[in-house]
Design an enzyme around this catalytic site. Structure first.
Site, PDB file in Angstrom:
ATOM      1  N   LYS A  35       0.819  -1.063   0.038  1.00  0.00           N
ATOM      2  CA  LYS A  35       0.140  -0.025  -0.056  1.00  0.00           C
ATOM      3  C   LYS A  35       1.004   1.267  -0.166  1.00  0.00           C
ATOM      4  CE  LYS A  35      -0.622  -0.187   5.207  1.00  0.00           C
ATOM      5  NZ  LYS A  35      -1.285   0.126   5.898  1.00  0.00           N
ATOM      6  N   ARG A 134      -9.906  -0.598  16.061  1.00  0.00           N
ATOM      7  CA  ARG A 134      -9.625   0.326  14.884  1.00  0.00           C
ATOM      8  C   ARG A 134     -10.407  -0.436  13.914  1.00  0.00           C
ATOM      9  NH1 ARG A 134      -4.043   1.092  11.763  1.00  0.00           N
ATOM     10  NH2 ARG A 134      -4.606  -0.935  11.146  1.00  0.00           N
ATOM     11  N   TYR A 256      14.812  30.960   6.994  1.00  0.00           N
ATOM     12  CA  TYR A 256      13.551  31.839   7.408  1.00  0.00           C
ATOM     13  C   TYR A 256      13.609  31.956   8.876  1.00  0.00           C
ATOM     14  CZ  TYR A 256      11.756  31.269   2.734  1.00  0.00           C
ATOM     15  OH  TYR A 256      11.529  31.333   1.096  1.00  0.00           O
ATOM     16  N   MET A 304      11.033  24.770   1.320  1.00  0.00           N
ATOM     17  CA  MET A 304      10.033  23.948   0.581  1.00  0.00           C
ATOM     18  C   MET A 304      11.319  23.107  -0.220  1.00  0.00           C
ATOM     19  SD  MET A 304       7.311  24.955  -2.358  1.00  0.00           S
ATOM     20  CE  MET A 304       6.362  25.815  -1.141  1.00  0.00           C
TER      21      MET A 304
HETATM   22  C1  LIG Z   1      -3.748  -4.651   8.408  1.00  0.00           C
HETATM   23  C2  LIG Z   1      -2.045  -4.745   8.287  1.00  0.00           C
HETATM   24  N1  LIG Z   1      -1.460  -5.588   8.127  1.00  0.00           N
HETATM   25  C3  LIG Z   1      -0.115  -5.651   7.859  1.00  0.00           C
HETATM   26  C4  LIG Z   1       0.664  -4.608   7.595  1.00  0.00           C
HETATM   27  C5  LIG Z   1       2.174  -4.643   7.652  1.00  0.00           C
HETATM   28  O1  LIG Z   1       2.719  -3.901   8.732  1.00  0.00           O
HETATM   29  P1  LIG Z   1       4.316  -3.689   8.615  1.00  0.00           P
HETATM   30  O2  LIG Z   1       4.594  -2.729   7.471  1.00  0.00           O
HETATM   31  O3  LIG Z   1       4.482  -3.256  10.015  1.00  0.00           O
HETATM   32  O4  LIG Z   1       4.908  -4.964   8.419  1.00  0.00           O
HETATM   33  C6  LIG Z   1      -0.186  -3.376   7.750  1.00  0.00           C
HETATM   34  C7  LIG Z   1       0.615  -1.911   7.666  1.00  0.00           C
HETATM   35  O5  LIG Z   1       0.174  -1.018   8.177  1.00  0.00           O
HETATM   36  C8  LIG Z   1      -1.452  -3.476   8.190  1.00  0.00           C
HETATM   37  O6  LIG Z   1      -2.239  -2.438   8.270  1.00  0.00           O
END
Ligand SMILES: Cc1ncc(COP(=O)(O)O)c(C=O)c1O
Length: 364
Positions: A35, A134, A256, A304
């Site tokens: 991701k 969460r 700055y 920047m």
């Molecule tokens: C649900 C879930 N599983 C696994 C991971 C992977 O975690 P990590 O990057 O700490 O290995 C994440 C990352 O945020 C996650 O949100």
């Protein structure tokens, strides 16, 4: 010559880290979490590099799937936040995605779509909230979910949970979550998924059928500090160059807001990277960078497009000299601790205007 600011992504290091992390869990399969553009390292390239070894990737939401499919990635992709609505749900088969279902309405929507034959895939994941609070279904409703949504419970179903403090081994919340998870599962035999990088490293009880690994593959320790076990190699090196050098006298300020004032005659090097590139604006005075392998500290505010460093003690400082902001010689977690954040945030925030340069395509 164009600006030399770049993020050099070492694909051999990525492969090394994948091997090191998978060897900790030889009985598990690994979901590679890519991701946020593979934590800023480039999701397509990372997926292509690992494609021959990995059978499932994960992203946060469906929009992140498209560019992977357009680039020809064919593995199943686990969508960690599940479908946002019915239109996404109906794309399940076309995009070959597996949903991590985390609330009742998603479970019901996907079950209904399977029942009505709008979608065929039924190997989805169900996430239960064992303590992170969460996302996730409530463990006490596990039996009702099995009863009410039978098409989602089969031999390919994965029951998952996420640990809130796997990166802090001294806390006992992992054992509390693991105990709740196993009580909920009782004598069922579903495939399970618990571990992220940190848990895969230190919590053998969390290594199950599938582990979900992100940060460790990019060579950053999930734990505070830089101690990395197994031996992980930083994948991203953030580099820039010196574009100006000047000598200033005692009492002169830099940058700055005149926030830093020279207490000695000082050489200042201006480096071609700033907060628009993703370098954190709140990096404090003293945050290090490497000039030809030598450490110098940040002075003045982050602009920047530029940073300023006290290079009085750096030998042979020259215009055009390469500067490492983090990478194989300067751990990203060290910079993160100066800034009061984590390596994850620094990596994911490197902006689009920083070209990613890939090296070491050794196993493609
Ligand atoms: C649900 C879930 N599983 C696994 C991971 C992977 O975690 P990590 O990057 O700490 O290995 C994440 C990352 O945020 C996650 O949100």
């Amino acid at each position: 010559m164009p600006r030399k600011t770049r993020a050099v992504i070492d694909l051999c290091a990525l492969l090394h880290n994948y091997d090191a992390m998978s060897s900790l869990a030889p009985d598990s399969q690994q979901v590679v979490v890519i991701k946020a553009d593979a934590y800023g390292n480039g999701a397509v390239k990372v997926a292509q590099t690992l494609a021959s070894q990995v059978s499932m990737f994960a992203v946060a939401f469906l929009d992140e799937v498209y560019e992977l499919r357009q680039a020809g990635i064919t593995q199943e992709i686990l969508v960690l936040q599940g479908p946002y609505d019915k239109s996404e749900c109906l794309l399940t088969d076309e995009l070959n995605v597996v949903w991590m279902l985390h609330n009742h309405s998603q479970v019901s929507m996907v079950h209904h779509a399977i029942q009505e034959a709008h979608i065929i895939k039924c190997n989805h994941w169900l996430k239960f909230d064992t303590g992170m609070h969460r996302l996730g279904l409530m463990p006490k409703e596990f039996n009702e979910y099995q009863r009410d949504f039978p098409l989602l419970f089969n031999e390919r179903t994965v029951i998952a949970t996420h640990l809130s403090a796997a990166d802090e081994p001294a806390k006992d919340s992992c054992s509390v979550q693991l105990a709740r998870f196993s009580t909920m599962l009782a004598s069922t035999s579903y495939k399970l998924s618990i571990a992220n990088s940190a848990a895969n490293i230190h919590l053998d009880k969390a290594r199950k059928h599938w582990n979900r690994m992100g940060i460790s593959l990019f060579g950053s320790s999930p734990f505070e500090g830089n101690e990395i076990k197994p031996d992980l190699k930083p994948v991203m090196r953030l580099l820039s160059q010196v574009i100006a050098i000047r000598e200033i006298e005692v009492g002169e300020s830099v940058g700055y807001g005149d926030t830093w004032v020279a207490k000695r005659a000082t050489s200042i090097a201006t480096v071609a990277i700033g907060y628009a590139d993703g370098y954190p604006r709140h990096a404090p005075i003293g945050t290090p960078a490497l000039f030809n392998g030598q450490r110098a500290g940040l002075v003045g505010r982050v602009s920047m497009d530029m940073l300023t460093f006290d290079v009085t003690d750096i030998k042979d400082i020259t215009l055009g000299m390469e500067v490492e902001l983090w990478g194989k010689n300067l751990a990203i977690n060290e910079i993160a601790s100066h800034v009061g954040t984590i390596g994850y945030e620094l990596m994911t925030r490197i902006s689009k205007r920083v070209p990613r340069v890939y090296i070491g395509e050794c196993r493609e």
